[in-house]
Scaffold this motif. Structure first.
Motif, PDB file in Angstrom:
ATOM      1  N   VAL A   2      37.530  32.299  20.848  1.00  0.00           N
ATOM      2  CA  VAL A   2      37.566  32.651  22.168  1.00  0.00           C
ATOM      3  C   VAL A   2      36.483  31.857  23.017  1.00  0.00           C
ATOM      4  CG1 VAL A   2      37.406  34.550  23.743  1.00  0.00           C
ATOM      5  CG2 VAL A   2      38.653  34.926  21.737  1.00  0.00           C
ATOM      6  N   ASP A   3      36.983  31.050  23.830  1.00  0.00           N
ATOM      7  CA  ASP A   3      36.173  30.390  24.868  1.00  0.00           C
ATOM      8  C   ASP A   3      35.876  31.148  25.993  1.00  0.00           C
ATOM      9  OD1 ASP A   3      34.587  27.991  25.285  1.00  0.00           O
ATOM     10  OD2 ASP A   3      36.154  27.453  26.637  1.00  0.00           O
ATOM     11  N   GLU A   4      36.745  31.704  26.654  1.00  0.00           N
ATOM     12  CA  GLU A   4      36.464  32.341  27.920  1.00  0.00           C
ATOM     13  C   GLU A   4      37.644  33.427  28.211  1.00  0.00           C
ATOM     14  OE1 GLU A   4      35.369  31.018  32.635  1.00  0.00           O
ATOM     15  OE2 GLU A   4      36.270  29.663  30.922  1.00  0.00           O
ATOM     16  N   LEU A   5      37.137  34.466  28.764  1.00  0.00           N
ATOM     17  CA  LEU A   5      38.317  35.397  29.413  1.00  0.00           C
ATOM     18  C   LEU A   5      38.203  35.276  31.010  1.00  0.00           C
ATOM     19  CD1 LEU A   5      37.169  38.973  27.523  1.00  0.00           C
ATOM     20  CD2 LEU A   5      38.461  36.971  26.766  1.00  0.00           C
ATOM     21  N   LEU A   6      39.515  34.817  31.165  1.00  0.00           N
ATOM     22  CA  LEU A   6      39.687  34.297  32.694  1.00  0.00           C
ATOM     23  C   LEU A   6      39.927  35.287  33.595  1.00  0.00           C
ATOM     24  CD1 LEU A   6      42.082  31.192  31.692  1.00  0.00           C
ATOM     25  CD2 LEU A   6      39.517  31.215  32.004  1.00  0.00           C
ATOM     26  N   VAL A   7      40.145  36.552  33.193  1.00  0.00           N
ATOM     27  CA  VAL A   7      40.189  37.749  34.258  1.00  0.00           C
ATOM     28  C   VAL A   7      39.528  38.835  33.590  1.00  0.00           C
ATOM     29  CG1 VAL A   7      42.460  36.873  35.231  1.00  0.00           C
ATOM     30  CG2 VAL A   7      42.499  38.336  33.235  1.00  0.00           C
ATOM     31  N   GLY A   8      39.286  39.822  34.443  1.00  0.00           N
ATOM     32  CA  GLY A   8      38.398  41.091  34.195  1.00  0.00           C
ATOM     33  C   GLY A   8      39.525  42.333  33.880  1.00  0.00           C
ATOM     34  N   GLU A   9      38.650  43.277  33.273  1.00  0.00           N
ATOM     35  CA  GLU A   9      39.468  44.484  32.999  1.00  0.00           C
ATOM     36  C   GLU A   9      39.612  45.165  34.265  1.00  0.00           C
ATOM     37  OE1 GLU A   9      37.366  46.853  30.033  1.00  0.00           O
ATOM     38  OE2 GLU A   9      38.186  45.663  28.423  1.00  0.00           O
ATOM     39  N   GLY A  10      40.883  45.502  34.576  1.00  0.00           N
ATOM     40  CA  GLY A  10      41.091  46.384  35.739  1.00  0.00           C
ATOM     41  C   GLY A  10      41.749  45.593  36.840  1.00  0.00           C
ATOM     42  N   ASP A  11      41.906  44.053  36.576  1.00  0.00           N
ATOM     43  CA  ASP A  11      42.436  43.149  37.647  1.00  0.00           C
ATOM     44  C   ASP A  11      43.851  43.139  37.428  1.00  0.00           C
ATOM     45  OD1 ASP A  11      39.974  42.267  38.743  1.00  0.00           O
ATOM     46  OD2 ASP A  11      39.619  40.921  37.249  1.00  0.00           O
ATOM     47  N   THR A  12      44.696  42.913  38.508  1.00  0.00           N
ATOM     48  CA  THR A  12      46.053  42.777  38.515  1.00  0.00           C
ATOM     49  C   THR A  12      46.231  41.330  38.749  1.00  0.00           C
ATOM     50  OG1 THR A  12      46.309  45.085  39.191  1.00  0.00           O
ATOM     51  CG2 THR A  12      48.028  43.392  39.489  1.00  0.00           C
ATOM     52  N   VAL A  13      47.119  40.700  37.768  1.00  0.00           N
ATOM     53  CA  VAL A  13      47.506  39.257  37.958  1.00  0.00           C
ATOM     54  C   VAL A  13      48.778  39.135  37.679  1.00  0.00           C
ATOM     55  CG1 VAL A  13      45.138  38.713  37.097  1.00  0.00           C
ATOM     56  CG2 VAL A  13      47.094  38.941  35.409  1.00  0.00           C
ATOM     57  N   GLU A  14      49.317  38.126  38.465  1.00  0.00           N
ATOM     58  CA  GLU A  14      50.657  37.577  38.271  1.00  0.00           C
ATOM     59  C   GLU A  14      51.182  36.854  36.972  1.00  0.00           C
ATOM     60  OE1 GLU A  14      51.043  34.981  41.857  1.00  0.00           O
ATOM     61  OE2 GLU A  14      51.225  36.841  43.119  1.00  0.00           O
ATOM     62  N   VAL A  15      52.428  36.960  36.575  1.00  0.00           N
ATOM     63  CA  VAL A  15      52.822  36.359  35.578  1.00  0.00           C
ATOM     64  C   VAL A  15      52.664  35.103  35.518  1.00  0.00           C
ATOM     65  CG1 VAL A  15      54.993  35.999  34.318  1.00  0.00           C
ATOM     66  CG2 VAL A  15      54.689  38.142  34.933  1.00  0.00           C
ATOM     67  N   GLY A  16      52.026  34.248  34.625  1.00  0.00           N
ATOM     68  CA  GLY A  16      51.938  32.784  34.839  1.00  0.00           C
ATOM     69  C   GLY A  16      50.565  32.541  34.931  1.00  0.00           C
ATOM     70  N   THR A  17      49.820  33.457  35.326  1.00  0.00           N
ATOM     71  CA  THR A  17      48.376  33.198  35.399  1.00  0.00           C
ATOM     72  C   THR A  17      47.406  33.151  34.116  1.00  0.00           C
ATOM     73  OG1 THR A  17      48.317  34.331  37.465  1.00  0.00           O
ATOM     74  CG2 THR A  17      46.276  34.053  36.492  1.00  0.00           C
ATOM     75  N   PRO A  18      46.639  32.021  33.856  1.00  0.00           N
ATOM     76  CA  PRO A  18      46.005  32.033  32.635  1.00  0.00           C
ATOM     77  C   PRO A  18      44.974  33.200  32.651  1.00  0.00           C
ATOM     78  CG  PRO A  18      46.106  29.580  33.701  1.00  0.00           C
ATOM     79  CD  PRO A  18      46.525  30.842  34.714  1.00  0.00           C
TER      80      PRO A  18
END
Length: 452
Positions: A57-73
């Motif tokens: 694992v190099d990087e987690l690009l979003v945090g816990e609790g965040d809502t993201v759109e389908v297709g977002t890395p």
């Protein structure tokens, strides 16, 4: 997006977004193909996503609790031999922040340590700050000195774990999620499972006991005048579905009081039967069979309206409303018309457990044809339920309790309930609605008719 970045997939039913509930990995962790790396919450269910890559694992690009759109890395994984993504120097960070501030897309540099988490444009942010992707990655921080940042990048990165996971309490992830939803401290729960593992029943029992205790003590005064709950996930899906149903299908409702004494006797015999040992049996089971039986006699109540045609289904995907810590969900038993009473009981019980554990999949709630809502478990006599979107009939089962009832000219105590039903008047006329509910009532009054 590079080959090592994993975009949030559409896990089914054309969903457009999901919330990151819990990361199962952290920067520096080794991952294998199909290893679960994150738990997400869609509008319908909790889903565990496996890694499509093998590496580190190099990087987690979003945090816990965040809502993201389908297709977002959402995560970057590097393969063997690939260098880790270098952490930014203090000068780089300051330059990037200055540029971003002038564009109005990120918060001031002093908010970098606020733990606001990752957000997408249009979704807002936690705490009023928007962090850059570099700052929001789990286990990676931005410091004031370049040597410290470089040393942190080179040093092994310990896996960050939630407080609940750091405790010695034995509990599976769905149980931890249930405890969190019910505001239960797992450290206070006595586990009755193997090796002291905390089970779902343990958590629910503890929550009920805590509720009773709160009711007999002086309640604490709230620290704020109001609570603000984000509309997302299951609640957002419920709201959209109910508005669509209420304002597109003209509802009509009918009601009938029923002597359910023989149903209660039948349920008692089933509970004592060896064939139903270990299976949950309740009046809802008899209601389910009654509705399936009545559908055969009144097939148009098992239909779908499409504006251009009415589709009458010759199978019954029997839905039932289930109250869960995440909100109301409606799973359905596929091809319920082909199941025996025992098989139907098992199917309902399994879906109920899955729903309460937050593990229903979109397919479990898709393609329902008719639904029951058991408001009697909450002590309600009856109600006017809103149709499940795509269906034209729903029945509400009220509480069953003893009342005076006239039998053969004499007033006797009988178990009585009220059935309420709503229909889409574009499809179901009043006479069909009345006949259908009368047929359901006849089975509740005399379950032996199911043998006919």
């Amino acid at each position: 997006m590079t080959a090592s970045e994993f975009p949030l997939p559409d896990v089914g039913e054309g969903l457009t977004e999901a919330e990151i509930v819990e990361w199962k990995v952290a920067p520096g962790d080794a991952v294998a193909v199909n290893q679960v790396i994150v738990e997400i919450e869609t509008a319908k269910s909790l889903v565990e996503l496996p890694s499509p890559f093998e590496g580190t694992v190099d990087e987690l690009l979003v945090g816990e609790g965040d809502t993201v759109e389908v297709g977002t890395p959402i995560i970057r994984v590097r393969g063997a031999g690939e260098a880790a993504t270098p952490a930014p120097t203090a000068a780089q960070t300051e330059t990037a922040d200055a540029v971003a501030d002038t564009q109005g897309t990120v918060a001031a540099a002093e908010g970098a340590d606020s733990g606001s988490g990752a957000v997408l444009v249009g979704y807002g942010s936690k705490g009023g700050h928007v962090a850059s992707r570099r700052r929001r990655a789990a286990g990676v921080g931005v410091t004031d000195h370049a040597p410290q940042a470089e040393a942190a990048a080179a040093a092994p990165k310990p896996r960050s774990l939630p407080v609940a996971d750091a405790s010695p309490v034995l509990a599976k992830p769905p149980i931890r999620k249930l405890a969190k939803d019910l505001d239960v401290n797992l450290a206070e729960v006595i586990g009755t499972g193997i090796g002291g593992e905390v089970t779902r029943d343990d958590v629910i029992r503890h929550a009920q006991q805590a509720s009773v205790f709160r009711n007999i003590t002086t309640p604490e005064q709230p620290t704020a005048r109001e609570d603000r709950i984000p509309v997302k996930g299951v609640r957002k899906a419920i709201a959209a579905g109910m508005v669509r149903s209420a304002f597109s299908a003209p509802h009509v409702s009918v009601f009938v009081d029923v002597d359910a004494t023989r149903t209660m006797e039948f349920v008692k015999r089933l509970k004592a039967s060896p064939d139903f040992a270990g299976i949950k049996v309740s009046p809802l089971l008899v209601m389910a069979k009654a509705m399936i039986w009545a559908v055969r006699r009144n097939p148009t109540v098992n239909s779908t309206w499409t504006d251009t045609e009415i589709i009458v289904h010759h199978f019954v995907n029997f839905g039932f409303a289930a109250a869960t810590p995440r909100g109301l969900v409606v799973p359905n038993v596929k091809n319920a018309q082909d199941l025996s009473l025992r098989e139907l009981a098992q199917a309902i019980e399994q879906l109920t457990i899955t729903a309460r554990d937050g593990k229903l999949q979109p397919a479990d709630m898709a393609d329902g044809t008719i639904t029951i809502t058991n408001i009697g478990v909450f002590g309600m006599d009856t109600g006017t339920p809103i149709l499940n979107p795509g269906e034209v009939a729903i029945v509400a089962l009220g509480t069953i309790k003893q009342k005076p009832w006239v039998v053969d000219g004499e007033v006797r105590p009988r178990f009585v309930t009220t059935l309420g039903a709503s229909f889409d008047h574009r499809v179901v006329d009043g006479d069909v609605a009345s006949r259908f509910l009368a047929d359901v009532a006849s089975i509740i009054e005399e379950p032996a008719l199911l043998l006919d």
